[in-house]
Design an enzyme around this catalytic site. Sequence first.
Site, PDB file in Angstrom:
ATOM      1  N   GLY A  82       0.796  -1.219   0.000  1.00 22.65           N
ATOM      2  CA  GLY A  82       0.000   0.000   0.000  1.00 22.65           C
ATOM      3  C   GLY A  82       0.832   1.274   0.000  1.00 22.65           C
ATOM      4  CB  CYS A  84       2.270   2.065   4.758  1.00 20.23           C
ATOM      5  SG  CYS A  84       3.484   1.813   6.068  1.00 20.23           S
ATOM      6  N   GLY A 187      -7.517   2.020   1.876  1.00 17.68           N
ATOM      7  CA  GLY A 187      -6.654   3.064   2.399  1.00 17.68           C
ATOM      8  C   GLY A 187      -7.129   4.476   2.143  1.00 17.68           C
ATOM      9  N   GLY A 225       1.578  18.847  10.097  1.00 21.17           N
ATOM     10  CA  GLY A 225       1.282  17.569  10.724  1.00 21.17           C
ATOM     11  C   GLY A 225       2.472  16.635  10.651  1.00 21.17           C
ATOM     12  CE1 TYR A 226       1.903  11.023  14.366  1.00 21.97           C
ATOM     13  CE2 TYR A 226       1.030  13.238  14.615  1.00 21.97           C
ATOM     14  CZ  TYR A 226       1.227  11.955  15.122  1.00 21.97           C
ATOM     15  OH  TYR A 226       0.766  11.631  16.368  1.00 21.97           O
ATOM     16  CG  ASP A 356      -5.694   5.191   6.376  1.00 22.55           C
ATOM     17  OD1 ASP A 356      -5.566   4.838   7.561  1.00 22.55           O
ATOM     18  OD2 ASP A 356      -4.748   5.664   5.706  1.00 22.55           O
ATOM     19  CG  MET A 362      -6.787   8.270   8.317  1.00 23.08           C
ATOM     20  SD  MET A 362      -6.915   9.435   6.938  1.00 23.08           S
ATOM     21  CE  MET A 362      -8.575   9.095   6.347  1.00 23.08           C
ATOM     22  CG  HIS A 488      22.566   2.269  34.779  1.00 22.88           C
ATOM     23  ND1 HIS A 488      22.137   3.574  34.644  1.00 22.88           N
ATOM     24  CD2 HIS A 488      23.905   2.316  35.033  1.00 22.88           C
ATOM     25  CE1 HIS A 488      23.169   4.379  34.817  1.00 22.88           C
ATOM     26  NE2 HIS A 488      24.262   3.639  35.053  1.00 22.88           N
TER      27      HIS A 488
END
Length: 509
Positions: A82, A84, A187, A225-226, A356, A362, A488
């Site tokens: 897709g 992505c 999507g 946005g992102y 989506d 989304m 640690h």
Amino acid sequence: MALANLARRKGYQLATKSVSSETLRYSLSLSSFIRSRGFASGSDENDVVVIGGGPGGYVAAIKAAQLGLKTTCIEKRGALGGTCLNVGCIPSKALLHSSHMYHEAQHAFANHGIKFSSVEVDLAAMMAQKDKAVSNLTRGIEGLFKKNKVSYVKGYGKFVSPSEVSVETLDGGNTVVKGKHIIIATGSDVKSLPGVTIDEKKIVSSTGALALTEIPKKLVVIGAGYIGLEMGSVWGRIGSEVTVVEFAPDIVPSMDGEVRKQFQRSLEKQGMKFMLKTKVVGVDTSGDGVKLTLEPAAGGEQTTLEADVVLVSAGRTPFTAGLALDKIGVETDKIGRILVNERFATNVSGVYAIGDVIPGPMLAHKAEEDGVACVEYIAGKVGHVDYDKVPGVVYTNPEVASVGKTEEQVKELGVEYRVGKFPFMANSRAKAIDNAEGLVKILAEKETDKILGVHIMAPNAGELIHEAAIALQYDASSEDIARVCHAHPTMSEAVKEAAMATYDKPIHI
């Protein structure tokens, strides 16, 4: 006789006992060829048909097959994964990593005693590395389809009936794929802006921004946005002057307000400029570059802004074009999202939707969870996705990751709460690697100490957030995290310290 038995095992019904060996050999050979090409026979009925091979679709198809359901996946792109995998999450992360390495070489290596006379960007090689990653991953999904016996049809599907999908195949043919249960997983697409025409040359979407052949001297990003901030970071690191134009008063409106302010300051230190409360009212591409006409969001005096390339990143919209949803009566809301119930079923029996194209975040990982839950319901099991506990990550440097409620949302709920914070400046691993920008912030209910939200700004925030996601999923308290031994020195100790600060006191600050 042996061939006849083989034919029966493959599901053929022999009309007569006198079928010749030659005919059987031809039929079996043809069947093998068709299946090897990944095409399903139109006369075969599947238990599950998935329209769309993105993160939601291909995961749903594989899970359905794993649950013993005969499954076919239809994908118009001809490559699985897709948006992505092909033109989104994966290629952008490849470029983010490559550009970060260049930026580190320029600005950080000398501090670690690594010196060299010069460093330069080979954009073609950078793009080739990105393309190689994408190609390998798409082929990997095809391998998973073969492993799990998922049939794969390459083409554009549309509904003929609630149980039939007509597919115009990429090789110019047509086939009808039948299924008892059909899942829509098509999507989303780039959201357009009025008066702004994307040509993927001067005015680009995120797809075009991933394939520029030259580094633009001036890049304007419409939308903070992102996606806009990530792509702005890529090109800003390797030489572009980046200006972000945003209609809203803040960047990433969904982000916790306190973290957002620190994040914006960090991006500004890297050279990114912001024009907030600003809208684009005109675009002129008649010259060599692009000239934008801007004005305040509330109205007022207009100004102009010039750029070599403009990236339109104003969000995404559900992609359902060409599916013929109206023909079978699938209901959508006013912005085109398909309406489903808690089982991802639409109002049409046997038709489902995920990812989506339905309400909710989304995000690729949300779509994957939708896909698994949907086919679990189809298989008679129980699926579940809690959209309030889906993590979100901005993959800039530093990264910003969050899960659960922001402080603003908690205030709106009227819940009494406590806040615990811990800066990476006090984290030993962060100081050791000379990368100590950021913090961990935890919100917990005052009476019960139940964690309500976690927000992290750090170089690897996208990896650190999952401890918090598990905590929220199991209704853990901040004390639960604080009492878990953390290795640690690690960046994750900052999560432990923030948890300690929430219910009691931290040690190292």
